[in-house]
Design a protein around this motif. Structure first.
Motif, PDB file in Angstrom:
ATOM      1  N   ASP A   1       0.717  -1.087   0.144  1.00  0.00           N
ATOM      2  CA  ASP A   1       0.114  -0.025  -0.013  1.00  0.00           C
ATOM      3  C   ASP A   1       0.889   1.236   0.078  1.00  0.00           C
ATOM      4  OD1 ASP A   1       1.042  -0.100   2.626  1.00  0.00           O
ATOM      5  OD2 ASP A   1      -0.864  -0.138   3.549  1.00  0.00           O
ATOM      6  N   GLN A   2       2.077   1.143  -0.520  1.00  0.00           N
ATOM      7  CA  GLN A   2       2.954   2.279  -0.616  1.00  0.00           C
ATOM      8  C   GLN A   2       3.576   2.409  -2.018  1.00  0.00           C
ATOM      9  OE1 GLN A   2       5.792   1.239   2.629  1.00  0.00           O
ATOM     10  NE2 GLN A   2       4.733   2.624   4.117  1.00  0.00           N
ATOM     11  N   VAL A   3       3.934   3.638  -2.412  1.00  0.00           N
ATOM     12  CA  VAL A   3       4.919   3.997  -3.629  1.00  0.00           C
ATOM     13  C   VAL A   3       6.144   4.105  -3.139  1.00  0.00           C
ATOM     14  CG1 VAL A   3       2.933   4.618  -4.866  1.00  0.00           C
ATOM     15  CG2 VAL A   3       4.116   6.238  -3.520  1.00  0.00           C
ATOM     16  N   VAL A   4       7.090   3.684  -3.822  1.00  0.00           N
ATOM     17  CA  VAL A   4       8.613   3.872  -3.615  1.00  0.00           C
ATOM     18  C   VAL A   4       9.424   4.232  -4.922  1.00  0.00           C
ATOM     19  CG1 VAL A   4      10.827   2.740  -2.717  1.00  0.00           C
ATOM     20  CG2 VAL A   4       8.559   2.041  -2.136  1.00  0.00           C
ATOM     21  N   ARG A   5      10.147   5.524  -4.744  1.00  0.00           N
ATOM     22  CA  ARG A   5      10.570   6.159  -5.747  1.00  0.00           C
ATOM     23  C   ARG A   5      11.859   5.381  -6.343  1.00  0.00           C
ATOM     24  NH1 ARG A   5       9.985  11.853  -6.906  1.00  0.00           N
ATOM     25  NH2 ARG A   5       8.999  12.735  -5.656  1.00  0.00           N
ATOM     26  N   PHE A   6      12.045   5.395  -7.647  1.00  0.00           N
ATOM     27  CA  PHE A   6      13.279   4.689  -8.365  1.00  0.00           C
ATOM     28  C   PHE A   6      14.343   5.431  -7.742  1.00  0.00           C
ATOM     29  CE2 PHE A   6      10.341   3.973 -12.303  1.00  0.00           C
ATOM     30  CZ  PHE A   6      10.181   2.831 -11.915  1.00  0.00           C
ATOM     31  N   PRO A   7      15.526   4.687  -7.715  1.00  0.00           N
ATOM     32  CA  PRO A   7      16.691   5.152  -7.266  1.00  0.00           C
ATOM     33  C   PRO A   7      17.426   6.155  -8.259  1.00  0.00           C
ATOM     34  CG  PRO A   7      17.024   2.929  -8.134  1.00  0.00           C
ATOM     35  CD  PRO A   7      15.602   3.148  -8.104  1.00  0.00           C
ATOM     36  N   ASP A   8      18.279   6.784  -8.053  1.00  0.00           N
ATOM     37  CA  ASP A   8      19.214   7.545  -9.123  1.00  0.00           C
ATOM     38  C   ASP A   8      18.210   8.422 -10.179  1.00  0.00           C
ATOM     39  OD1 ASP A   8      21.339   6.252  -7.886  1.00  0.00           O
ATOM     40  OD2 ASP A   8      21.130   4.693  -9.258  1.00  0.00           O
ATOM     41  N   ARG A   9      17.114   9.095  -9.335  1.00  0.00           N
ATOM     42  CA  ARG A   9      16.470  10.020 -10.493  1.00  0.00           C
ATOM     43  C   ARG A   9      15.933   9.157 -11.642  1.00  0.00           C
ATOM     44  NH1 ARG A   9      16.696  15.244  -8.725  1.00  0.00           N
ATOM     45  NH2 ARG A   9      18.370  15.679  -7.375  1.00  0.00           N
ATOM     46  N   LEU A  10      15.776   7.770 -11.695  1.00  0.00           N
ATOM     47  CA  LEU A  10      15.192   7.184 -12.959  1.00  0.00           C
ATOM     48  C   LEU A  10      13.776   7.530 -12.959  1.00  0.00           C
ATOM     49  CD1 LEU A  10      16.802   3.673 -12.454  1.00  0.00           C
ATOM     50  CD2 LEU A  10      17.514   5.542 -13.944  1.00  0.00           C
ATOM     51  N   THR A  11      13.420   7.389 -14.409  1.00  0.00           N
ATOM     52  CA  THR A  11      12.097   7.612 -14.610  1.00  0.00           C
ATOM     53  C   THR A  11      11.293   6.338 -15.328  1.00  0.00           C
ATOM     54  OG1 THR A  11      12.321   8.425 -16.973  1.00  0.00           O
ATOM     55  CG2 THR A  11      12.555  10.058 -15.308  1.00  0.00           C
TER      56      THR A  11
END
Length: 343
Positions: free
Chosen positions: A20-30
């Motif tokens: 139930d969470q969102v986790v950003r990609f590392p290293d500013r990846l899109t």
């Protein structure tokens, strides 16, 4: 794995949906970067994202706290017409004909739709002025890179490797506008390009690796509800061609590129109202109107829901003017001044 794009506090985030969470990609990846890297790179990206979130908790947010966006910004969107049952019903609705033209069976036909009109789950759709607003229940494949392949002239096995993942796809349609356009023997265009819902995220193709049947079809359930009433349901495996063959055909004498979206076409058995209108011989169920809620669910992929809002006004354009068809009496000659020289 689930991959998403979202908005939170005025900024766009891109990464994984974990529980139930969102986790950003590392290293500013899109998402676009990850699609260009390919499906094989996703496990280490996920590990790196989890590690970064441990040391920087702000990289992790509750899913309920973000507004999901279309999960990809595609360079192109192709939409196929791969369900025979859908074609049968729509043929009756549009022309009163029976059966499916023989040409449909030869190759998986598609058209290009508008990548600039994508909306997300939870968004309100703003249709044009139309009396026959419709939905279309579909699944889309999202293309990723494969090392050593440029995505051109793929055979089905090669094409299948380019499928990075799947998302739910609603090809909103103004059937009265579409019907007028198709009489010109070109289109659809404005009957389709005002809105397409993609979402809620991309589920990576490896999640379905053990679900394909012997011919490569995915027997996963699909359904659509309007205002809580189930209007249609089908299996994705009722397509005339498996997704790998759709991708292969799209690549024929052309190219599929990372980020491209390929829609399955509308499911049968009530995957759209137009099919049902053809079968009943009347506008039953009724066309969509302002305030209606359309919910689509696909097994293993997720759910999208949209409210129908008021129509969007557009500037008037008048009909064609009859022209005199005059022609020049002499050949057209073009001449240009000699380029300037420098001393």
């Amino acid at each position: 794995m689930r991959i998403a794009r979202w908005e939170h506090d005025g900024t766009i985030g891109e990464g994984f949906v974990v529980g139930d969470q969102v986790v950003r990609f590392p290293d500013r990846l899109t998402v676009a970067d990850v699609l260009r890297m390919g499906l094989a790179e996703v496990p280490w990206i996920a590990d790196a994202a989890a590690g970064a979130a441990e040391s920087e908790p702000a990289r992790r947010l509750p899913l309920a706290a973000v507004r999901l966006l279309p999960p990809v910004v595609p360079p192109s969107v192709r939409d196929f017409v791969a369900f025979e049952e859908h074609v049968e019903g729509v043929v009756r609705s549009v022309s009163g004909g029976q059966g499916v033209d023989a040409e449909w069976y030869e190759f998986p036909t598609f058209y290009f739709t508008n990548p600039h009109s994508l909306i997300a789950t939870g968004d309100t759709v703003r249709p044009p002025q139309t009396e026959r607003l419709d939905f279309e229940l579909e699944v889309a494949a999202v293309i990723g890179a494969v090392p050593g392949s440029d995505g051109t002239n793929l055979d089905p096995d090669e094409a299948g490797a380019h499928i990075f993942g799947y998302t739910v796809f609603n090809d909103w349609s103004a059937r009265d506008i579409q019907g007028r356009e198709m009489k010109v023997r070109l289109g659809p265009c404005k009957g389709k390009d005002f809105a397409t819902t993609l979402g809620p995220w991309i589920v990576t193709a490896d999640e379905f690796a053990d679900r394909h049947d012997d011919e490569g079809f995915l027997p996963i359930g699909m359904e659509v509800l309007v205002n809580g009433v189930r209007i249609g349901h089908d299996l994705l495996s009722n397509m005339g061609w498996p997704f790998a063959e759709l991708v292969a055909y799209a690549s024929r004498n052309s190219r599929v590129a990372p980020g491209d979206v390929l829609g399955s076409g509308t499911a049968g058995n009530g995957g759209c109202l137009g099919e049902l209108w053809g079968r009943t011989g009347s506008l039953s169920p009724a066309p969509l109107v302002e305030g209606d809620e359309v919910v689509m669910r696909v097994e293993g992929v997720g759910e999208i829901r949209n409210l129908v809002g008021p129509p969007r006004p557009a500037p008037h354009i008048g009909p064609a003017r009859t022209r005199p068809r005059t022609r020049p009496d002499t050949p057209v000659v073009t001449s240009f001044p000699a380029p300037a020289t420098t001393g």
